[in-house]
Design a protein around this motif. Sequence first.
Motif: not given
Length: 533
Positions: A123, A126, A131, A133, A155
């Motif tokens: 978070t 973000e 983002t 991965t 997700k």
Amino acid sequence: MIDFLNNDIQDKKDFLKELPLKTKRNKVSFNETLEQYANEYNEYKQVLLSKLKEKVDNFKIEEEEQDNKLFNRINFLKKDMFILNPDNIEYEKLGLDVNLYILKNFNQFSYEFLMETIENVITVFEKVGITLTKDDFFYNYYVNSFMSEFLSLRKTGGDYFYKLVPVFEKFYWKNPDLMYHIGINIRSIAEKHIWRIKRYIRLEQNRIKGAYNINDFDDCKSKLKEAYKIYKKKNDSVKDIYNLAEKGEIVIANYLENSKTRQETFNYLVLNKLKDEFDTNQFYTNLLKLKNDLELYIKYDEFRPLMEMFKDVYRENVVENKTPVSQKKLQSFVSQIYKQEKKIINIKKKYFLQKLFNIKNNSFIKEANRRSMECCENLNTIYNDFTFNYYIYNIKRLINNPVLIKDVLYIFYTYNSYKMECLNKIYPKITFEELKAKCEDFDLFALNPNNEFINNLQLFKDEELEKNIVTKHRLNNISITIEDIKGSAAIETLQKVNLLLRCKTLDESVIKAEDIQFVITAKNILKKENFEK
């Protein structure tokens, strides 16, 4: 009405004594009279309870208006000034160091808490605009596999932690340091995106500067000091005293004008006899200063083990160290980290080529996993060494000789994870929530600008603190000795000081201790009788 009831009760007692009880008829008559009196007094009781309820309901204490806007400003300044601090680095400003502390000490936390920590980290990234991965988590096969599942299930939304339990157990038994490896991998990700993080921090700093009309960290400290001067801590209000008495935290009988405890406390704390009203007012003014000093001293004494630990660290690593930590030494650790990460990347490339050409070589995969795990263990050691030397470097950089307490408070305030590690060593059995509360409590103490008499004392002479407090307040005609403020005695002395200050508040108020005592007693009677009419 009380006098009437007392007289009436005595008359009826005398009358009942005179009634004959020889015959059956006499006894029936006696019981009928007794029942009549009981009904009569039950009516009296209901009237009295109604009167008590009326008095309790009419008892009001006017509260002083507080400057909530100023109070909120103080709290926001304390919270936001951390991001303006010029001496901590970007991932510390974002709080990532605390999350990494949790992952490093994973064996102290529950599975769910560890998952929440990883979620918090994602978070934070973000929020910065990054983002994450599965490819970001490359330190070893187990880290990559677990985080692939984590990000995939994330997700789907909802409570996905329980779905990860079998995945966690599968990889944990193969790599017990999985959480810590994820932690150091996160540190690597932060370094990779350092420029984006720096940009986000600059934007946040500009927002804070605009919101409070401040220029920098030092300006923020000045604004905080000004706010404290306006919002001075006052003596307990009548409302505060009432609340303490109602909760049973103080005995309100000790606050009555003829209280023996009150008189003995006054005699104990007055050094020389007060001659007139001026002397009396001056005594209570100085008593309020003693109250504030004692509260700060008690708080310092609570954190004294932390100060003692710092003394040992400073002696061993700064005073006695013949080869002090330099920027060059820190850079050498960074080079070692890059070197190990490059090895991991090369292993990953070879593994990718095997997969690309569909070559199934189990011995290669096993060896690749072993080598990447070995690199992670090396990184573990390097990061630990780097972190320790990073703190020592900054201690040396920020602290001059002689070492002042304010400088040590600033070090622990600036470096959250260092403070956590030290406090955890001192209090190994406390929970993380308790540890976090202690850290917050410490920061409030460290930022308090009223700490001047503590701040300006030399750390290695902090045993003089008690003597300085006693000398200062004896000059102000307060009878206090070093024994009065050592250990738990300081809390007892503070209670005596508070008693006299509260007595003065009540003496100057239209509401007296007797009124509070009456209302609390009445409330207890009404509660016992379950009277809610």
